[in-house]
Design a protein around this motif. Sequence first.
Motif, mmCIF file in Angstrom:
data_model
loop_
_atom_site.group_PDB
_atom_site.id
_atom_site.type_symbol
_atom_site.label_atom_id
_atom_site.label_comp_id
_atom_site.label_asym_id
_atom_site.label_seq_id
_atom_site.Cartn_x
_atom_site.Cartn_y
_atom_site.Cartn_z
ATOM 1 N N ILE A 109 19.197 52.790 4.025
ATOM 2 C CA ILE A 109 19.252 51.509 4.727
ATOM 3 C C ILE A 109 19.513 51.808 6.204
ATOM 4 C CG2 ILE A 109 20.440 49.311 4.981
ATOM 5 C CD1 ILE A 109 21.122 49.466 2.005
ATOM 6 N N THR A 167 10.271 48.397 6.698
ATOM 7 C CA THR A 167 10.816 48.334 5.356
ATOM 8 C C THR A 167 9.673 48.554 4.365
ATOM 9 O OG1 THR A 167 12.645 46.868 5.934
ATOM 10 C CG2 THR A 167 11.894 46.856 3.634
ATOM 11 N N SER A 206 14.952 50.464 3.743
ATOM 12 C CA SER A 206 15.169 49.075 4.167
ATOM 13 C C SER A 206 15.706 49.080 5.579
ATOM 14 C CB SER A 206 16.160 48.364 3.247
ATOM 15 O OG SER A 206 15.627 48.224 1.954
#
Lengths: 119, 113
Positions: free
Chosen positions: A12, A86, A117
């Motif tokens: 992330i 993403t 992400s």
Amino acid sequence: NAGVTQTPKFRILKIGQSMTLQCTQDMNHNYMYWYRQDPGMGLKLIYYSVGAGITDKGEVPNGYNVSRSTTEDFPLRLELAAPSQTSVYFCASSYPQWSGVGSGKNIQYFGAGTRLSVL
Amino acid sequence: QKEVEQNSGPLSVPEGAIASLNCTYSDRGSQSFFWYRQYSGKSPELIMSIYSNGDKEDGRFTAQLNKASQYVSLLIRDSQPSDSATYLCAAPTNAGNNRKLIWGLGTSLAVNP
């Protein structure tokens, strides 16, 4: 043989951060590729390489950079991550057609993927 | 623009039936074709490759190539629930070079028990 190994498996990022997706193969393949796959969509080629020191753009290279200093490694660099990046990223490798490997020509072998992400 | 086209599906077949997946391509110079299977959340894996006109069989899978019609298909006999996946068709971009593959968007197959 491990085949094509990608790290990390998940990541992330915050908008504007940078990171490198690692890809290494132990099959002595000349050709290596980076793809992205968005949900429900096909594979889009980002960059590819036909050998150490040689890289070329694919369909969607903007926002990415690559290098190929060795036959084994083909890292993908994301600079200034954006939400549009993403995606799931796949690295692949193959023998070229002229390699004389017979029916193995052009077959691409994929790593397990990196799910990224950007928030 | 060279293309590989597939029906997106979903294709739904009962367990034990024959599943037929189709692919057309625009580049008459293409010499080799590949069928990959992709399970949800996983990477594509090669199922079949075919280089000559006609049929090529491997277990329950048969690939069929018709270069005159620019058509390649994959038949799955005795379909099993474990065959439920997306099937991707691919062909090289350049007959003389083959550095890259053109990928279809994939056909989703559901095998119902």
